[in-house]
Design an enzyme around this catalytic site. Structure first.
Site, PDB file in Angstrom:
ATOM      1  CG  ASP A  21      -2.107   0.876   1.096  1.00 34.26           C
ATOM      2  OD1 ASP A  21      -2.299   1.455   0.018  1.00 34.26           O
ATOM      3  OD2 ASP A  21      -2.850   1.012   2.080  1.00 34.26           O
ATOM      4  CG  HIS A  38       0.096   2.152  -9.370  1.00 31.60           C
ATOM      5  ND1 HIS A  38      -0.140   1.753  -8.071  1.00 31.60           N
ATOM      6  CD2 HIS A  38      -1.006   2.849  -9.741  1.00 31.60           C
ATOM      7  CE1 HIS A  38      -1.329   2.180  -7.690  1.00 31.60           C
ATOM      8  NE2 HIS A  38      -1.871   2.858  -8.678  1.00 31.60           N
ATOM      9  CG  LEU A 132       9.588 -17.285  -3.157  1.00 27.20           C
ATOM     10  CD1 LEU A 132      10.562 -16.377  -2.425  1.00 27.20           C
ATOM     11  CD2 LEU A 132       8.738 -16.427  -4.075  1.00 27.20           C
TER      12      LEU A 132
HETATM   13  C1  FPP Z   1      -1.842   0.306  -3.348  1.00 28.66           C
HETATM   14  O1  FPP Z   1      -1.378   1.629  -3.407  1.00 28.66           O
HETATM   15  C2  FPP Z   1      -1.339  -0.445  -4.480  1.00 28.66           C
HETATM   16  C3  FPP Z   1      -2.094  -1.050  -5.439  1.00 28.66           C
HETATM   17  C4  FPP Z   1      -3.559  -1.055  -5.463  1.00 28.66           C
HETATM   18  C5  FPP Z   1      -1.485  -1.739  -6.551  1.00 28.66           C
HETATM   19  C6  FPP Z   1      -0.298  -2.542  -6.183  1.00 28.66           C
HETATM   20  C7  FPP Z   1       0.471  -2.846  -7.371  1.00 28.66           C
HETATM   21  C8  FPP Z   1       1.824  -2.847  -7.451  1.00 28.66           C
HETATM   22  C9  FPP Z   1       2.733  -2.546  -6.362  1.00 28.66           C
HETATM   23  C10 FPP Z   1       2.477  -3.197  -8.706  1.00 28.66           C
HETATM   24  C11 FPP Z   1       2.753  -4.659  -8.828  1.00 28.66           C
HETATM   25  C12 FPP Z   1       1.628  -5.192  -9.531  1.00 28.66           C
HETATM   26  C13 FPP Z   1       1.503  -6.410 -10.085  1.00 28.66           C
HETATM   27  C14 FPP Z   1       0.303  -6.619 -10.877  1.00 28.66           C
HETATM   28  C15 FPP Z   1       2.448  -7.535  -9.969  1.00 28.66           C
HETATM   29  P1  FPP Z   1      -2.473   2.763  -3.529  1.00 28.66           P
HETATM   30  O2  FPP Z   1      -2.631   3.097  -4.947  1.00 28.66           O
HETATM   31  O3  FPP Z   1      -3.717   2.349  -2.834  1.00 28.66           O
HETATM   32  O4  FPP Z   1      -1.754   3.907  -2.767  1.00 28.66           O
HETATM   33  P2  FPP Z   1      -2.457   5.046  -1.902  1.00 28.66           P
HETATM   34  O5  FPP Z   1      -3.224   4.355  -0.808  1.00 28.66           O
HETATM   35  O6  FPP Z   1      -1.306   5.835  -1.387  1.00 28.66           O
HETATM   36  O7  FPP Z   1      -3.339   5.811  -2.833  1.00 28.66           O
END
Ligand code: FPP
Length: 242
Positions: A21, A38, A132
């Protein structure tokens, strides 16, 4: 081997699950649009995967896209879909060469056909790897997973007497895998957010204020030490002193 690898606690989680997150807030902090976060989060995933292998973790489950994430703006949803495709396209050879077994948990239906195909092929290609296991929760929701399990149990004509926790486990998407020992959530939010609601019932939780793109090998190492210091009682009382 550096200091971190030498200074590992004795008890390492066999199964680590991560709620990655804070990508959006990380981007904002850097004055960039959300997709930049992202992207940085994706690069970090590669680093953390390597660190997990190095530290002896055997299963890593990541929350990449929840069933609730469809409510995000369409451009962000498309971007996250493309990330999954790009990760598979660019990283699969490397993951395969490093003994990573890729698994998908969640609904494949609902994803575009070519993404479904790509996931199936990646899972098939890596199925015999055993260094893994990487469970990618994509279009995943914990409650949804339980509802789906119940549906399949009914469809299979299982009798009421046969339904118990062991049987339920068999119908979950993580069937055959031990439960997560440790769930890490980055960015300081203190919520389960529908992640592994059955499997993580007795997991230890580690919440850090660090945003996911900054959660590096040093932060993972800290989380492992925090985990090792916890006393896991699984609902029992402490052993009596002698
Ligand atoms: C949460 O941050 C993150 C996500 C919903 C996406 C997670 C994806 C990745 C880390 C990329 C890797 C992905 C794959 C498909 C392997 P947020 O956008 O909710 O952040 P915020 O809470 O600060 O807005």
């Amino acid at each position: 081997m550096d200091d971190l690898a030498l200074n590992l606690p004795e008890r390492i989680p066999y199964h680590l699950a991560i709620i990655m997150d804070g990508n959006g807030r990380w981007a904002k902090q850097h004055g960039k649009p959300r997709h930049f976060g992202h992207q940085a989060g994706t690069e970090n995933l590669r680093r953390i995967l390597r660190a997990c292998s190095e530290f002896g973790i055997k299963i890593l489950t990541i929350y990449a896209f929840s069933t609730e994430n469809w409510r995000r703006p369409p451009a962000e949803v498309s971007f996250l879909m493309r990330i999954l495709e790009t990760v598979i396209d660019r990283e699969l050879d490397d993951l395969h060469a490093n003994g990573v077994q890729l698994r998908h948990i969640g609904h494949l239906e609902g994803l575009q056909d070519h993404i479904q195909r790509k996931i199936r092929q990646a899972v098939e290609r890596t199925r015999n790897n055993d260094r893994l296991i990487l469970n990618v929760a994509f279009n995943y929701g914990g409650r949804d997973e339980i509802v789906e399990a119940v549906r399949r149990i009914i469809r299979d004509g299982v009798s009421v007497e046969q339904v118990d926790e062991t049987l339920m486990e068999y119908y979950l998407s993580t069937a055959g895998q031990p439960h997560p020992d440790l769930v890490v959530r980055t960015s300081g939010e203190v919520r389960v957010s529908n992640f592994l609601v059955w499997q993580a019932a007795y997991a230890e939780y580690y919440i850090t204020p660090v945003f996911w793109p900054d959660f590096d090998r040093v932060e993972l190492h800290k989380a492992l030490h925090a985990f090792a210091a916890r006393e896991r009682r699984f609902g029992m009382v402490e052993p009596p002193e002698v």
